[in-house]
Design an enzyme around this catalytic site. Structure first.
Site, PDB file in Angstrom:
ATOM      1  CB  VAL A 120       8.776 -29.620  -1.004  1.00 56.46           C
ATOM      2  CG1 VAL A 120       8.980 -28.842  -2.297  1.00 56.46           C
ATOM      3  CG2 VAL A 120       8.002 -28.783   0.002  1.00 56.46           C
ATOM      4  CE1 TYR A 121      14.380 -35.428  -4.261  1.00 54.80           C
ATOM      5  CE2 TYR A 121      13.084 -37.289  -3.475  1.00 54.80           C
ATOM      6  CZ  TYR A 121      14.129 -36.793  -4.234  1.00 54.80           C
ATOM      7  OH  TYR A 121      14.901 -37.661  -4.978  1.00 54.80           O
ATOM      8  CB  ALA A 122       6.987 -36.642  -1.672  1.00 59.21           C
ATOM      9  CB  SER A 143       9.560 -32.163  -6.836  1.00 58.33           C
ATOM     10  OG  SER A 143      10.454 -33.111  -6.294  1.00 58.33           O
TER      11      SER A 143
END
Ligand code: NAD
Length: 268
Positions: free
Chosen positions: A154-156, A158
């Site tokens: 999810v961070y990637a 974003s």
């Protein structure tokens, strides 16, 4: 653009590299440093420590809310007249869970703060910059915005999203023949606490002071894109040249980047 005599706004400026870059901006002669952050305790500490270097004003702002961002921008402009340089540092990572274990909150929070908030800030500030034909928005994305990374999907996502947004705006402004500058920054892991516990085999975890200095230099030089370390500029070249399994072999197996998050604890 040059920092001297300009108003510099840093989102997420009460911690990590945002806090360090705030101090550096004042040391370089910024007319004023404006901090937008959500963490009141860190805001107080940062204002107390940075005031020795120049004019600092901090506002408690949740950048994931458009209304709050608009209100904060209007208050900042009422107090300082305008904002010349915005460095978008506010960011979060929620865990090292595999995607199937994420919650809706994990997804919403990460996307809202890391991807949507920089767009809100751009939305409230860009038209004024375009009208003045002057200004700069620097967005701190991540090397995770160029690679596929297990346990931080999810961070990637974003950060892939915010790189696409930031650089698209850069092209729009160039096509308008505007002098407003857009800089996108993609650093590897930095030792600020945000990613405590990560273990990196080949690429060293970056030093916050040195990384901040590089971002400030990229800002003043009006760089379009700055990967840190510089070798990361070649990630996309490799992705274009090699089959996906070749990329997995280099970054996953050889560099060990696919297992960096295994020991992540995050800031306590
Ligand atoms: N630390 C790393 O390894 C690393 C690597 C690459 C990119 N980045 C990115 O660089 C940026 C800065 O990272 P850092 O390590 O200095 O992090 P940090 O956690 O030290 O600082 C982030 C700041 O953002 C603020 N923030 C969080 N949510 C907010 C919200 N809703 N509204 C306003 N402020 C909010 C926090 O209070 C904090 O002060 C982030 O965008 C991060 O994703 C960090």
């Amino acid at each position: 653009m040059k920092i001297k005599d300009n108003i510099v706004l840093i989102t997420g400026g009460a911690s990590g590299i945002g806090r360090i870059m705030g101090r550096m901006a004042l040391q370089k002669g910024a007319k004023a440093l404006v901090i937008w952050d959500i963490n009141e305790k860190n805001i107080e500490e940062t204002v107390a420590s940075h005031s020795a270097f120049g004019t600092v004003k901090a506002y408690k702002v949740d950048v994931s809310s458009y209304e709050t961002v608009k209100e904060a921008y209007d208050r900042t402009c009422a107090d300082f007249g305008k904002v010349d340089i915005i460095i978008q540092c506010a960011g979060v990572v929620t865990s090292n869970k595999t995607f199937n274990d994420n919650t809706v909150r994990d997804i919403d929070l990460t996307m809202k703060i890391n991807t949507i908030a920089p767009m809100y800030v751009g939305l409230v500030a860009l038209n004024d910059m375009i009208a003045r034909d002057s200004g700069q928005i620097v967005t701190i994305a991540s090397a995770a915005g160029m690679l596929s990374l297990p346990k931080m999907s999810v961070y990637a996502a974003s950060k892939w999203g915010v790189i696409g947004w930031s650089d698209s705006v850069r092209i729009e402004l160039e096509r308008m023949k505007s002098h407003v500058q857009i800089t996108t920054v993609a650093p590897y892991f930095i030792n600020t606490g945000m990613f405590d516990g990560v273990r990196s085999r080949i690429f060293p975890i970056l030093d916050p002071e040195r990384t901040s200095r590089k971002i400030i230099a990229a800002t003043e030089k009006g760089k379009i894109f700055r990967g840190i370390p510089f070798a990361f500029h070649f990630i996309r070249t490799l992705q274009g040249l090699l089959p996906i399994k070749g990329i997995d072999l280099i970054f996953g197996d050889f560099c060990g980047i696919y297992s960096v998050m295994d020991h992540y604890t995050g800031r306590k």
